[in-house]
Every structure is written in structure tokens, then in C-alpha cells.
Motif scaffolding. Structure first.
Motif, PDB file in Angstrom:
ATOM      1  N   MET A   1       0.842  -1.202   0.000  1.00 31.99           N
ATOM      2  CA  MET A   1       0.000   0.000   0.000  1.00 31.99           C
ATOM      3  C   MET A   1       0.875   1.249   0.000  1.00 31.99           C
ATOM      4  SD  MET A   1      -2.746   1.088   2.872  1.00 31.99           S
ATOM      5  CE  MET A   1      -2.908   2.811   3.203  1.00 31.99           C
ATOM      6  N   PRO A   2       0.569   2.184  -0.920  1.00 31.95           N
ATOM      7  CA  PRO A   2       1.430   3.367  -1.017  1.00 31.95           C
ATOM      8  C   PRO A   2       1.392   4.186   0.268  1.00 31.95           C
ATOM      9  CG  PRO A   2      -0.203   3.324  -2.794  1.00 31.95           C
ATOM     10  CD  PRO A   2      -0.563   2.239  -1.840  1.00 31.95           C
ATOM     11  N   LEU A   3       2.474   4.961   0.484  1.00 31.01           N
ATOM     12  CA  LEU A   3       2.567   5.833   1.648  1.00 31.01           C
ATOM     13  C   LEU A   3       1.544   6.970   1.549  1.00 31.01           C
ATOM     14  CD1 LEU A   3       4.182   6.790   4.139  1.00 31.01           C
ATOM     15  CD2 LEU A   3       5.707   7.986   2.561  1.00 31.01           C
ATOM     16  N   LEU A   4       1.447   7.527   0.353  1.00 28.73           N
ATOM     17  CA  LEU A   4       0.547   8.665   0.147  1.00 28.73           C
ATOM     18  C   LEU A   4      -0.299   8.385  -1.100  1.00 28.73           C
ATOM     19  CD1 LEU A   4       0.057  11.885   0.820  1.00 28.73           C
ATOM     20  CD2 LEU A   4       1.294  12.141  -1.314  1.00 28.73           C
ATOM     21  N   THR A   5      -1.610   8.555  -0.938  1.00 30.24           N
ATOM     22  CA  THR A   5      -2.469   8.412  -2.108  1.00 30.24           C
ATOM     23  C   THR A   5      -3.350   9.643  -2.219  1.00 30.24           C
ATOM     24  OG1 THR A   5      -2.661   6.133  -1.379  1.00 30.24           O
ATOM     25  CG2 THR A   5      -3.909   6.767  -3.336  1.00 30.24           C
ATOM     26  N   VAL A   6      -3.293  10.264  -3.373  1.00 31.77           N
ATOM     27  CA  VAL A   6      -4.147  11.413  -3.650  1.00 31.77           C
ATOM     28  C   VAL A   6      -5.207  10.943  -4.633  1.00 31.77           C
ATOM     29  CG1 VAL A   6      -4.234  13.731  -4.627  1.00 31.77           C
ATOM     30  CG2 VAL A   6      -2.240  13.012  -3.309  1.00 31.77           C
ATOM     31  N   THR A   7      -6.483  11.112  -4.249  1.00 30.81           N
ATOM     32  CA  THR A   7      -7.544  10.652  -5.133  1.00 30.81           C
ATOM     33  C   THR A   7      -8.515  11.797  -5.400  1.00 30.81           C
ATOM     34  OG1 THR A   7      -7.462   8.803  -3.576  1.00 30.81           O
ATOM     35  CG2 THR A   7      -8.857   8.535  -5.515  1.00 30.81           C
ATOM     36  N   ASP A   8      -8.794  12.021  -6.668  1.00 31.29           N
ATOM     37  CA  ASP A   8      -9.832  12.989  -7.055  1.00 31.29           C
ATOM     38  C   ASP A   8      -9.624  14.372  -6.458  1.00 31.29           C
ATOM     39  OD1 ASP A   8     -11.369  11.646  -8.738  1.00 31.29           O
ATOM     40  OD2 ASP A   8     -12.850  10.961  -7.262  1.00 31.29           O
ATOM     41  N   LEU A   9      -8.405  14.807  -6.317  1.00 31.04           N
ATOM     42  CA  LEU A   9      -8.173  16.108  -5.703  1.00 31.04           C
ATOM     43  C   LEU A   9      -8.616  17.236  -6.641  1.00 31.04           C
ATOM     44  CD1 LEU A   9      -6.838  17.913  -3.493  1.00 31.04           C
ATOM     45  CD2 LEU A   9      -4.735  17.780  -4.821  1.00 31.04           C
TER      46      LEU A   9
ATOM     47  N   ASP B   1      -9.320  16.679 -10.608  1.00 33.04           N
ATOM     48  CA  ASP B   1      -9.199  15.216 -10.565  1.00 33.04           C
ATOM     49  C   ASP B   1      -7.759  14.719 -10.542  1.00 33.04           C
ATOM     50  OD1 ASP B   1     -11.954  15.267 -10.833  1.00 33.04           O
ATOM     51  OD2 ASP B   1     -11.769  15.367 -13.018  1.00 33.04           O
ATOM     52  N   ILE B   2      -6.974  15.196  -9.567  1.00 30.62           N
ATOM     53  CA  ILE B   2      -5.596  14.736  -9.475  1.00 30.62           C
ATOM     54  C   ILE B   2      -5.558  13.386  -8.765  1.00 30.62           C
ATOM     55  CG2 ILE B   2      -3.313  15.272  -8.538  1.00 30.62           C
ATOM     56  CD1 ILE B   2      -4.059  17.352 -10.505  1.00 30.62           C
ATOM     57  N   ASP B   3      -4.919  12.409  -9.387  1.00 33.76           N
ATOM     58  CA  ASP B   3      -4.673  11.115  -8.760  1.00 33.76           C
ATOM     59  C   ASP B   3      -3.179  10.850  -8.784  1.00 33.76           C
ATOM     60  OD1 ASP B   3      -7.361  10.001  -8.261  1.00 33.76           O
ATOM     61  OD2 ASP B   3      -7.553  10.221 -10.434  1.00 33.76           O
ATOM     62  N   LEU B   4      -2.602  10.635  -7.588  1.00 36.85           N
ATOM     63  CA  LEU B   4      -1.164  10.396  -7.498  1.00 36.85           C
ATOM     64  C   LEU B   4      -0.910   9.447  -6.348  1.00 36.85           C
ATOM     65  CD1 LEU B   4       0.184  14.064  -7.558  1.00 36.85           C
ATOM     66  CD2 LEU B   4       0.487  12.424  -9.395  1.00 36.85           C
ATOM     67  N   SER B   5       0.229   8.778  -6.380  1.00 36.93           N
ATOM     68  CA  SER B   5       0.615   8.050  -5.173  1.00 36.93           C
ATOM     69  C   SER B   5       2.129   8.016  -5.056  1.00 36.93           C
ATOM     70  CB  SER B   5       0.042   6.629  -5.190  1.00 36.93           C
ATOM     71  OG  SER B   5       0.657   5.891  -6.209  1.00 36.93           O
ATOM     72  N   VAL B   6       2.596   7.996  -3.803  1.00 34.29           N
ATOM     73  CA  VAL B   6       4.031   7.945  -3.528  1.00 34.29           C
ATOM     74  C   VAL B   6       4.282   6.755  -2.614  1.00 34.29           C
ATOM     75  CG1 VAL B   6       6.025   9.196  -2.636  1.00 34.29           C
ATOM     76  CG2 VAL B   6       4.122  10.470  -3.604  1.00 34.29           C
ATOM     77  N   ASP B   7       5.309   5.952  -2.937  1.00 37.70           N
ATOM     78  CA  ASP B   7       5.670   4.814  -2.097  1.00 37.70           C
ATOM     79  C   ASP B   7       6.860   5.168  -1.226  1.00 37.70           C
ATOM     80  OD1 ASP B   7       3.863   2.733  -3.026  1.00 37.70           O
ATOM     81  OD2 ASP B   7       4.903   2.981  -4.951  1.00 37.70           O
ATOM     82  N   SER B   8       6.980   4.482  -0.094  1.00 37.66           N
ATOM     83  CA  SER B   8       8.157   4.660   0.765  1.00 37.66           C
ATOM     84  C   SER B   8       9.394   4.242  -0.013  1.00 37.66           C
ATOM     85  CB  SER B   8       8.044   3.791   2.011  1.00 37.66           C
ATOM     86  OG  SER B   8       6.959   4.233   2.785  1.00 37.66           O
ATOM     87  N   GLY B   9      10.449   5.012   0.177  1.00 43.05           N
ATOM     88  CA  GLY B   9      11.711   4.675  -0.480  1.00 43.05           C
ATOM     89  C   GLY B   9      11.702   4.894  -1.981  1.00 43.05           C
TER      90      GLY B   9
ATOM     91  N   ASP C   1      17.152   6.652  -0.216  1.00 42.91           N
ATOM     92  CA  ASP C   1      17.670   5.282  -0.162  1.00 42.91           C
ATOM     93  C   ASP C   1      18.000   4.855   1.263  1.00 42.91           C
ATOM     94  OD1 ASP C   1      17.391   5.251  -2.853  1.00 42.91           O
ATOM     95  OD2 ASP C   1      19.493   5.709  -3.306  1.00 42.91           O
ATOM     96  N   GLU C   2      18.583   5.773   2.053  1.00 47.07           N
ATOM     97  CA  GLU C   2      19.016   5.385   3.404  1.00 47.07           C
ATOM     98  C   GLU C   2      17.854   5.306   4.384  1.00 47.07           C
ATOM     99  OE1 GLU C   2      22.062   7.987   4.734  1.00 47.07           O
ATOM    100  OE2 GLU C   2      23.541   7.243   3.283  1.00 47.07           O
ATOM    101  N   ASP C   3      16.999   6.349   4.373  1.00 53.13           N
ATOM    102  CA  ASP C   3      15.935   6.412   5.371  1.00 53.13           C
ATOM    103  C   ASP C   3      14.650   5.775   4.891  1.00 53.13           C
ATOM    104  OD1 ASP C   3      17.882   7.924   6.415  1.00 53.13           O
ATOM    105  OD2 ASP C   3      16.699   9.751   6.686  1.00 53.13           O
ATOM    106  N   GLY C   4      14.606   5.450   3.616  1.00 51.58           N
ATOM    107  CA  GLY C   4      13.383   4.870   3.083  1.00 51.58           C
ATOM    108  C   GLY C   4      12.225   5.837   3.072  1.00 51.58           C
ATOM    109  N   LEU C   5      12.503   7.147   2.965  1.00 47.50           N
ATOM    110  CA  LEU C   5      11.371   8.072   2.915  1.00 47.50           C
ATOM    111  C   LEU C   5      10.857   8.179   1.489  1.00 47.50           C
ATOM    112  CD1 LEU C   5      12.563  10.945   1.649  1.00 47.50           C
ATOM    113  CD2 LEU C   5      13.025  11.477   3.993  1.00 47.50           C
ATOM    114  N   GLY C   6       9.616   8.568   1.392  1.00 47.10           N
ATOM    115  CA  GLY C   6       9.037   8.794   0.078  1.00 47.10           C
ATOM    116  C   GLY C   6       9.284  10.241  -0.308  1.00 47.10           C
ATOM    117  N   LEU C   7       9.671  10.483  -1.559  1.00 49.01           N
ATOM    118  CA  LEU C   7       9.979  11.854  -1.985  1.00 49.01           C
ATOM    119  C   LEU C   7       9.078  12.249  -3.147  1.00 49.01           C
ATOM    120  CD1 LEU C   7      11.829  14.412  -2.037  1.00 49.01           C
ATOM    121  CD2 LEU C   7      13.328  13.154  -3.578  1.00 49.01           C
TER     122      LEU C   7
END
Lengths: 277, 538, 314
Positions: free
Chosen positions: B1-9, B21-29, B196-202
Motif C-alpha cells: 500500500m502506497p505511503l501517500l495516495t491522492v484521489t480525485d483532488l 481530478d488529481i490522482d497520485l501516489s508515492v511509495d516509501s523509499g 535510499d538510506e531512510d526509506g522516505l518517500g519523496l
């Protein structure tokens, strides 16, 4: 529109004062130089709309004639400020980082060290009181105000690429100041001029209140207050109305200045970034 | 499951829909790159996630972050998310920091408002964070003020504030746009390392396709408030994507067809190799304020013994980073600086400083500057602005001749002659640069100096303006001195290039040779820092 | 920082020198010789000469200027032409009224303006903002001497809360002195507070639009936290300038308001000097006021540097 509200109220108030002053040249309800002790301290109403003073003079008529003095003194003083201050400021900006600029700006600081009233007091001490000396005193004080303002604005305009383009075309600093800098200062000068005008009205009133402005029998709002203040408890209208005249004039000018500023505000008028070629 | 999901913004400002209708998603790392030209709504998308929209905006849709719906949080709860779970960095590092407080104080603030750490713990975390953003506390003590740091260092401080508490998502809005290309490369590397090191989503937002292409794992292409396409860089650049994505890629890698005429020209002239512009040993020094009245006054050499020549009809590039002296050099060539040494000759005539002297060489040399908004006096009509260089004309034109000359150049740059009666604010950025070119053209110059002339334009507009410049050069036999920080643009339009650093020319040669096998280490660093679009439509 | 202050001190000294020369020259052109004016038309030449000697008027113009300046540096302002007493003593009595009045008014104005300005900025466009801005608009337009007359009529004559004028002297107790200065201070402070509140509001609004406020919000600060921790100190810089300027307005404005309240301050002294042609008194008081204005400008400049680290280096 909300932004225009200040402008409209300001224009209406200023127009009223101006109209009263102009009409007073041809007609006033009563003669302001005629004393009529029998009619003194008449309350506002009929036949004296704003009542009469301790000599029985009609206050409305005196206010109308007094408006002339306020407008004339403040207007000429602003004119002096613009006439001398703006060229000085433009010149200082065109010769930025030179001795000329330093001298002009230090001179400005020097004048600022004398509050307008002190200049007036010194001039009065030397030449005696009078409307002309009041004009000179307020005018001198206006010069550094306009010089500083136009230098600061001109300096930022000199950084713009359109000045660089003009220099590439071989134009001189003087020509650029007149052709490119000055036209872009006009809005700013109009706004500041309005504000200095209102300060001039206040200063004229203060000077004539302490007896350094227009001399009798020429009516002026400040002196009307000085003469009537002791009668406040007998007839408050003799103090209230001249004061209100000053307040409304200054308020009108300030609202006009604010309204003009909003109207000219580049942030509201600038077209947005669109990059279709 | 993605870290951040934007639906229908959907976002509207004062009732006007901006995002749809912005749809986006960002995964960790992982890095999600968002590209688009100005006005595409990419920054607004970021602010919607942070819930920091400008006053008067309304947003609807769903944003779910780590299982929480951000839109349903109270403002107080959202404050706890910002800075702790989601960090954000901005475009302009010069203004993003409070000038009155030390950097340590500002970084520590993030820690203090979100945790109960005691003084020692805060201090330790602060020093640790400074190290993570590669600002070793030994060199950059926390007691520094922002104005004591360079743009790149300030951007690192902003990043430090955002990542101090190891948030799970970082939003970077044009983080390198205001920076030099070598600094940009370092900041991008730092961001990638943190991912890469902290596994954050950018979420990396940029107008520069190359920046995003080299860093992102996924790319979303935006235009006019809509996400047109999203996917891996490979697919987006495969040609199998939305036509606009392809168009953007084409514009970014656009190379105008250059007809090199430098060689043929010198033959035709028959006067051997007499250069059009000859700069010899040019020195420009500025006096620095003295430390005290007894100290000798020091000076700073902005341009240090620069010599080069430019042939008739040649396109010469000049590249260098901010502060290298290229703007001073431009002004010196135009005769707008007092020189402390050396000379500038145009067609053999010396260009002198001073308002009255030497109008003749100035007439055959014009310039186009970067800022399409500041280059024109807003109070004059366009026709008057364009006619300005005629001031230095050896023979004054009469009113009718002037009018026809203006009409001619306006039409030549692709506008209508009636446009001369308008004021500058009625034109777009691209149109304004065309007007600037018309102004330069009117005196029929032999040389036009283009000082970052296309840097402020969106890629699609930039490509068209570059084409126009190349056409004009051929048609009117104009030489260009093309000054830019953007190596890819210089590469695409110039034949020869000068590389400038600290006021000196460190390398010069044929553009292809210099860029393909740089000799000077600085050139090599510069060339390697440029993000390259490894994908081509062709 | 030391360099910064040193440069300011030099420019301060220069300003004072030039200002003193201007004041001296301006009053030198006044026709008539003080000694003859003082003694009247029937005075004997030798009496006039003796008085000239006593007043230090028997030397050349430049020498008189230097004596005047040198005297002031020692705190000796010369001898009043009218009263034949040292000007210093006259000024010393009066300054104990004028200075507390100006400071009182400045404190009042700041105490009103800061909360009003902050409230208006944070409630931009709301009822609080509109009403505060409306009142300041009115406050700027009201002439302070007219406001003073009305204050006297209402609070002194009708309600009798404060004295209508005059000054009991500090020796009769602090409370009495403060009471006598309250109405004048309020009259002086009202327009200044209005101006200051407007400056505070617009400066704060500008600062709240800065990028670093957005950064602070992205860190997780609430609107209120970013206002107090980041916006306020930055917004204070232009406000400081205005406070500095206001002090000179207050000193000058005091000249007029002192007249309404019959306060024996510097303002009354100047007018007395003018009507009695006691030019040395006018000269000295004007110089003193200019000195005060220049000093305040200097203090504001140094305060700037204390607030803004970017200025300390220069």
C-alpha cells in the motif's frame, strides 16, 4: 468594489472642501470681516447654519474662506517639496555611490533633524509670522520627504533591465531619469503628494493656532480655534466646527491617498505568468 | 500500500477551478517526480497535501497518508503531521529562512515543537541532522545566521529542518531551480541518498524534465491542473505516452538547425580574419569597503584579464555559474563599465565608457536580457520601446521611416505591426522576448549579446524563440554572444564556447569538443553536473 | 558592530555641527542688536557696550559661534537677554516637563498601537480589522491641539478628573505631576498611536507573506506560533524607524499642546523667547531639540543592528 470605497469617500470629501473654497471667492453666506456683536454665539440652525462666533461672524462663511488658506498653504508647500525634492532624488539615484549622492542624502538627514514646526519657529523668529513663512517652513520640510522617496524608488528602477537597455542605446543618465525613471514614479508621487497635502493642512492649522500662520483678519481654521477655545463651555459649536473642518479635510485626503495607492497597486494589476508564445 | 495516495483532488481559488481530478501516489523509499510548465498546478498539488493552500482556496477529494485521511484532520492535528511526518522544502533558499535567527535555532525548532526532548537531546539531534545534510557542524556551527551561507548551504539547512525528525514523506517543490548546476547536482544526490538510506518517500516537483528524469522512479506529467500521464520514466519517454509528454521531451532536447557561416563569411569579406569583436586583457575591479580606516582598500576582480575574439556571423557561447563575472563582462563589452585594464573593439573601433562618447560602435551592438518582465518600461508603448536603439543611429530617421522600421522588425519576430500600439503588460513572457529581439534588431546590429535571454521561458516557448534567433542570424548576418548558465541550451545553439570561473576564462574551444572532452577540471565538473535526458524521441 | 557604531557617531557629530551653524546663522541675520533692544532707545552708548561685553557680543561672528558651541559643550547656554539669568537654568526647569511628557506620550502610543496593529493584522478583513483601521484613519486626521481642547472640556471641566492646565511641579508629588501630564500626553499620543498601529499592521502583513513564514508552517508551527516566533521580530524593524521619527514629532507637537494646557515646558519657553526677541533662548532650545532628534535617530540605528544580524557586520 471594496477597494474603491476609500477612493470614492476621499474624492467626495476633497471635492466638498475644494468647492467650498472656490465658491467663497464669489459668494459667502455672510461677510466674514464684518463684526456684529449683537449676533454673537448664535447656535447652529437658521439663519446661521453653523452658528456665529464671539464677534457674531458666521462660522460657515469663515470656514469657507479659511479653506482657501489651508488649501493654498498645503498645496504650495507640496509643490515646493516636489519641485526641489524629486530632481534631487532622481539626481542622487543617477549618481549612486558618488559624493554627489552622499551630499544630497546627508543634506536630507540634516533637514529631518529639524521637525517642521521648529523650522517654522526659526523662520518666524527671524522674519516674523505670516502665511508665506508658514508655506516656506512646511515646504522645506517636504523637500527631503520627496527626495528620499524618489531616490529610493529610482534606485530600484535603475536596477531594472529596461534602464540597462536604454544605456545600451547610449542614453545619458539625465535622459534616462526623465524618459524612463520619472514616468514610473508618477503614481508614487501622486500618492505621497496627497499624504503630504494632508500633513500640510494639519501643519498649517497648528501653525496658525499658535499664531505663526496667517495673520488677522484673514480667516484660518487654526486661528479660529485659538480664538474660540476659551468659549467652549459657552458655545461649544465655535470649537467643534473648525475642528471638524480640519478632520474631514485631512480624512478626505488620506482616504484619497489610500484609495489611489490601492488603485495603482501593481500587485493587483500585474498580468499573470502566461507563457504562450 | 502506497505511503501517500491522492484521489480525485480538486482545488479552486476564489471559485475558479485550478486543479481537477488529481490522482497520485508515492511509495516509501521511492521518488515521484512531477513535471509541468509554469501554471500547470504542480506546486498547488504539494500545498494541498500540506494543507497550506492560499487564502480563498477550497479543496476536495481524498488524500490518505499512512492510512490517515489528511483532509479529515483538525488544523491542530495537521500541525502535528507537518514537520514530523511530512517535511517540505521550497524553491527559493535565499528567502526560506528567517534572517534574524540562527540556523541551529531554526532547525532545533522542528525538534522542540514535536518532541519533549531535553536540551542535550535536542542539541545532539541537531548536530546529527546537520551531518546528515552534509553540513559538518565543525565548519557550519549552529550559531551561523542564514546570510552567512551560500544558496546551496541554505537549501541544505531547509532540508535539515524538514528531515530532522525523519519524516516518512518529503515534498520538494523546485528544490534546485534557484541553484547553480553543480550545486543542483549535489542537492539532488543528497535527496536521493536520504530516500535510499531512510526509506522516505519523496515527491520531487520540477519544471526541468532532465532533473526529474534522472532522479525519479515514477513521473507524473501535469498541464493546466490535470495529470496527463503517469508512469515509469522509461514508459513516459518511450513515445508511447501522452502526446504532451512527448512534446515536452522534444522541446527540452530541441536543437535548432544551425548553419555555420563563420568560415564562409571571413572568405567573402576578403579582409582576412579581422574579428567582429575583440576583447583584450579586460580587467574590471570593484573596490571593497575597507575593514577600518587604516587598512589598505581591497578590491575584487570581477573580470580578470579576459581576452577572446568573435568572428562575423559566429555564435559564441559563454557559460559559467552565478558570480563568475559573466554579467560584468557583458556590461563591459557594451561599454557600461569603467575598465581597469584592457580594451573592447567592435569592427576595429574601441568601445569606450561614458555617455557621450562612442555612440557608433554601440549602434551595431545590441543586447537581449533575461527578465521578460523587467526589460521594458511599462509606461511606454511597444513601438516606442522598440525604436529606442535608433537613438544612437548615425543618421536620424524621420517619423515615417522610424514607423516603418519598427513595423518591419515587429513582423519579422512574429508579431503583428498593430502590436506596437499596445503596452508591454498585454504580452506573454515569450512575446516579450520576441519584442526584446525586435528592439535589438532595429539598428541592424552586427552583434547581439543574449544574456540569459531564454532562461526565464518555459521549454516549449524557449524552443520557438531559439529557432527564431537562429533564423535571424542567418538572414541578417548577425553574430551572437550567447551567455547562459544552461549548458544544454548553449550546446544546442553555439559553435564555439568560453567557460568562465572566478572572473577568468578557464577553457575555450569548439562547443562539441569542450563539452565532450573537457580539459579543465572545472569544465568537467560543470559538464558532469548537467542532468542529461538520456531519452530521445528520435 | 564597533565599526558600525563608530561610523554612526561620526555622522552624528557632523550633523550636529552643521545644524548648529545653520541655527546660529539663521538667527544672526535678525536685524537689530540684542543689547540695544534690551536697553531701549534711550540707552547710553557706554551702557550698551558694557552689556555687550557681559553678553559676549563684542567679539567677531565666528568667535561668537565658537563661544556658543564651546559653552554648550560645558552645559553653558549663555545668558537670557530678557531675564539676565543663565539659559541653562531656564531650560533645566522646563525640560523636566517636556521630556516626561514626550516619553509618556510615546509609551501610551506604543501601548495602544502594538496590540491594535497585531490584532488588525491577524484578523485581516474581519470586523476587528475594519474597525481598528477606521479609527486610526480618524485618529490621524484629528489635530492634536483640537483634541486637547476637547479633552479639557470633557475630562477637566465637565468631569473634573484631571486638571485643566498648569503644572504643580514634581516636588509636590509624582501623582500630581502625572495627573497634570495625562491629558496632554493622551492628546499627543492619539495621532501617533494611529500611525504606529497602521505601520505595525502593514509591516506584520508583509512579514506574514514572507517565504520563511511558509517554512515555519511547513515545520508544524501553528499560525499563532509562527506569528510570535518568526513574524513579530522581523516586522518590528520598520516599526522601530517610525518610533524614532515619532519622538521628534512628539517633541515638536509638545510645543503646541503645552500651549493648550499652559504647561511651562520647552515649547512655552520658545514662544516666550520669540515674543520677547530673546534669541539666545530660541537658539538654545532649538539646538537642544535638534540634538534630541539626532540622538534618537542614532539610538534607532544602533537598535536596528541589535535586531538584525545582517547589519552587525557592516
Amino acid at each position: 468594489m471594496h477597494n474603491r470605497r476609500n477612493l470614492y469617500i476621499g474624492v467626495i470629501l476633497c471635492a466638498m472642501v475644494l468647492l467650498a473654497a472656490l465658491v467663497s471667492f464669489f459668494w459667502t453666506p455672510y461677510n466674514v470681516t464684518e463684526l456684529n456683536i449683537a449676533e454673537k454665539f448664535k447656535s447652529p440652525g437658521m439663519p446661521y447654519l453653523l452658528g456665529t462666533d464671539h464677534f457674531g461672524r458666521d462660522i460657515l462663511s469663515m470656514l469657507m474662506v479659511g479653506a482657501r488658506m489651508s488649501i493654498a498653504v498645503a498645496l504650495i508647500a507640496v509643490g515646493i517639496g516636489i519641485l526641489f525634492g524629486v530632481p534631487l532624488g532622481l539626481f542622487a539615484a543617477a549618481r549612486a555611490n558618488t559624493l554627489v549622492e552622499e551630499v544630497i542624502m546627508r543634506g536630507n538627514d540634516l533637514v529631518f533633524a529639524f521637525p517642521a514646526l521648529l523650522i517654522a519657529i526659526m523662520i518666524t523668529a527671524v522674519f516674523g509670522p505670516g502665511a508665506v513663512n508658514a508655506i516656506i517652513a512646511i515646504g522645506i520640510f517636504n523637500i527631503p520627504v520627496f527626495a528620499r522617496l524618489s531616490r529610493a524608488a529610482a534606485l530600484s528602477l535603475w536596477q531594472r533591465d529596461f534602464v540597462l537597455s536604454a544605456r545600451v542605446s547610449g542614453k545619458s543618465g539625465l535622459r534616462i531619469s526623465v524618459e524612463h525613471i520619472l514616468p514610473n514614479l508618477l503614481n508614487l508621487l501622486l500618492v505621497q503628494g496627497t499624504i503630504q497635502f494632508s500633513l500640510g493642512v494639519l501643519a498649517e492649522a497648528a501653525l496658525s493656532y499658535v499664531g505663526l500662520g496667517a495673520q488677522p483678519p484673514v480667516p484660518s481654521w487654526g486661528r479660529m480655534l485659538a480664538e474660540s477655545q476659551t468659549f467652549f463651555s459657552i458655545a461649544s459649536h465655535v470649537v467643534i466646527f473648525p475642528g471638524l473642518a480640519i478632520v474631514l479635510t485631512v480624512l478626505g485626503l488620506n482616504l484619497l491617498g489610500d484609495g489611489l495607492r490601492d488603485y495603482f497597486d501593481p500587485r493587483l494589476r500585474q498580468s499573470s505568468w502566461n507563457s504562450t508564445s | 500500500m502506497p505511503l501517500l495516495t491522492v484521489t480525485d483532488l480538486k482545488v479552486a481559488i476564489n471559485g475558479e477551478p485550478i486543479l481537477r481530478d488529481i490522482d497520485l501516489s508515492v511509495d516509501s523509499g521511492k521518488v515521484l517526480g512531477i513535471v509541468g510548465e509554469s501554471g500547470s498546478g504542480k506546486s498547488l498539488t504539494a500545498y494541498s497535501i500540506m494543507r497550506l493552500l492560499p487564502a480563498g482556496s477550497t479543496a476536495s477529494g481524498r488524500i490518505s497518508f499512512a492510512g490517515k485521511s489528511l483532509f479529515s484532520l483538525s488544523e491542530a492535528a495537521m500541525c502535528k503531521v507537518r514537520g514530523r511526518d511530512i517535511g517540505m522544502i521550497f524553491q527559493e533558499p535565499m528567502t526560506a529562512l528567517n534572517p534574524l535567527r540562527t540556523i541551529g535555532d531554526q532547525i532545533a525548532e522542528t525538534i522542540k515543537i514535536h518532541t519533549d526532548a531535553n536540551r542535550d537531546q535536542v542539541r545532539r539531534l541537531l548536530l546529527d541532522t546537520l551531518r546528515r545534510v552534509e553540513l559538518p557542524p565543525e565548519q557550519f556551527p549552529p550559531s551561523r545566521y542564514p546570510h552567512e551561507l551560500s544558496g546551496g548551504q541554505r537549501q541544505r539547512v531547509v532540508i535539515a529542518m524538514a528531515i530532522a525528525l525523519r519524516p516518512r514523506l518529503l515534498i520538494a517543490d523546485e528544490p534546485t531551480t534557484a541553484l547553480d548546476v553543480t550545486t543542483q547536482a549535489q542537492i539532488l544526490k543528497l535527496l536521493r541518498r536520504l530516500v535510499d538510506e531512510d526509506g522516505l518517500g519523496l515527491m520531487l516537483i520540477s519544471h526541468d524534465l532532465a532533473v526529474v528524469a534522472n532522479t525519479a522512479d515514477e513521473i507524473a506529467v501535469m498541464k493546466n491542473g490535470v495529470v496527463l500521464d503517469a508512469g515509469t520514466p522509461k514508459r513516459i519517454f518511450s513515445g508511447d505516452s501522452h502526446p504532451y509528454a512527448t512534446e515536452l521531451l522534444e522541446a527540452s532536447t530541441h536543437v535548432p538547425a544551425i548553419v555555420s557561416r563563420a568560415a564562409e563569411k571571413s572568405d567573402v569579406n576578403g579582409n582576412g580574419n579581422a574579428p567582429l569583436l575583440e576583447v583584450k586583457g579586460l580587467v574590471r575591479e570593484y573596490k571593497l569597503p575597507r575593514d577600518n580606516i587604516f587598512a589598505r582598500s581591497k578590491s575584487f576582480r570581477a573580470v580578470d584579464n579576459v581576452s577572446f575574439t568573435l568572428q562575423h556571423g559566429e555564435n559564441l557561447g559563454l557559460v559559467g555559474e552565478s558570480g563568475c563575472g559573466k554579467s560584468t563582462l557583458t556590461r563591459a563589452i557594451l561599454g557600461l563599465e569603467v575598465l581597469q585594464g584592457g580594451s573592447v573593439r567592435l569592427n576595429g573601433q574601441q568601445v569606450l565608457f561614458g555617455e557621450r562618447r562612442g555612440l557608433a560602435p554601440r549602434h551595431s551592438m545590441q543586447a537581449v536580457f533575461q527578465d521578460p518582465f523587467g526589460s521594458f518600461n511599462p509606461r511606454h508603448k511597444v513601438a516606442k520601446l522598440i525604436a529606442e536603439p535608433l537613438y544612437a543611429a548615425p543618421q536620424k530617421l524621420n517619423r515615417i521611416e522610424q514607423r516603418s522600421a519598427v513595423a518591419q522588425v515587429i513582423e519579422r519576430v512574429g508579431l503583428r505591426s498593430q502590436d506596437g500600439e499596445k503596452y508591454i503588460h498585454e504580452f506573454s513572457g515569450g512575446q516579450r522576448q520576441r519584442i526584446a529581439i525586435a528592439r535589438a534588431l532595429i539598428s541592424r546590429p552586427a552583434l547581439i549579446i543574449l544574456d540569459e535571454a531564454v532562461s526565464a521561458l518555459d521549454v516549449s516557448v524557449r524552443a520557438k524563440v531559439l529557432d527564431l534567433l537562429v533564423e535571424l542570424s542567418a538572414e541578417f548576418d548577425i553574430a551572437y554572444l550567447f551567455i547562459s548558465h544552461d549548458l544544454s541550451v548553449v550546446r544546442s545553439v553555439t559553435e564555439r564556447v568560453l567557460v568562465m570561473k572566478n572572473g577568468r576564462i578557464v577553457e575555450q574551444g569548439m562547443t562539441g569538443t569542450v563539452f565532450n572532452s573537457p580539459q579543465h577540471p572545472y569544465t568537467a565538473e560543470l559538464v558532469n553536473s548537467v542532468p542529461v535526458l538520456g531519452y530521445s524521441v528520435r | 558592530m564597533i565599526r558600525f557604531i563608530a561610523r554612526r557617531v561620526v555622522s552624528l557629530a557632523l550633523t550636529l555641527v552643521v545644524a548648529s551653524a545653520i541655527i546660529f546663522l539663521a538667527l544672526e541675520v535678525v536685524p537689530g542688536d540684542p543689547a540695544s533692544i534690551m536697553l531701549g532707545v534711550n540707552a547710553q552708548p557706554d551702557t550698551i557696550a558694557a552689556l555687550k561685553e557681559e553678553l559676549g557680543l563684542n567679539v567677531s561672528r565666528p568667535a561668537r559661534y565658537f563661544n556658543w558651541v564651546a559653552g554648550m559643550l560645558h552645559g553653558d547656554f549663555g545668558i537670557s537677554y530678557t531675564y539676565r539669568t543663565p539659559v541653562r537654568d531656564m531650560i533645566a526647569d522646563r525640560i523636566l516637563i517636556s521630556l516626561p511628557l514626550a516619553v509618556y506620550a510615546l509609551l501610551l502610543s506604543t501601548a495602544i498601537a502594538f496590540p491594535a496593529g497585531i490584532l488588525a493584522a491577524t484578523r485581516r478583513g474581519a470586523v476587528a480589522d475594519v474597525s481598528i483601521m477606521g479609527s486610526t484613519q480618524l485618529g490621524i486626521a484629528i489635530p492634536n491641539f483640537w483634541f486637547a481642547i476637547i479633552l479639557v472640556a470633557v475630562f477637566a471641566i465637565k468631569l473634573q478628573w484631571f486638571p485643566a492646565g498648569g503644572f504643580p511641579g514634581w516636588q509636590d508629588g509624582f501623582i500630581g505631576g502625572i495627573k497634570a501630564l495625562t491629558l496632554p500626553a493622551v492628546a499627543l499620543a492619539l495621532p501617533q498611536a494611529s500611525i504606529l498601529a497602521r505601520v505595525m499592521r502593514s509591516s506584520l502583513l508583509d512579514t506574514l507573506g514572507e517565504d520563511y513564514i511558509r517554512t515555519a508552517r511547513a515545520k508544524g508551527l501553528t499560525t499563532r506560533q509562527s506569528l510570535w516566533r518568526h513574524a513579530l521580530r522581523n516586522a518590528l524593524i520598520p516599526v522601530l524607524t517610525i518610533i524614532g521619527l515619532q519622538f521628534s514629532f512628539l517633541l515638536a507637537g509638545a510645543i503646541i499642546v503645552e500651549n493648550v494646557f499652559y504647561l511651562p515646558g520647552l515649547g512655552r519657553l520658545i514662544f516666550q523667547g520669540i515674543t520677547q526677541r530673546d534669541l539666545i533662548v530660541v537658539e538654545s532650545v532649538v539646538m537642544l531639540l535638534v540634538f534630541a532628534v539626532v540622538m534618537v535617530t542614532f539610538i534607532v540605528d544602533v537598535a536596528y543592528a541589535a535586531v538584525d544580524p545582517r547589519l552587525r557586520k557592516r
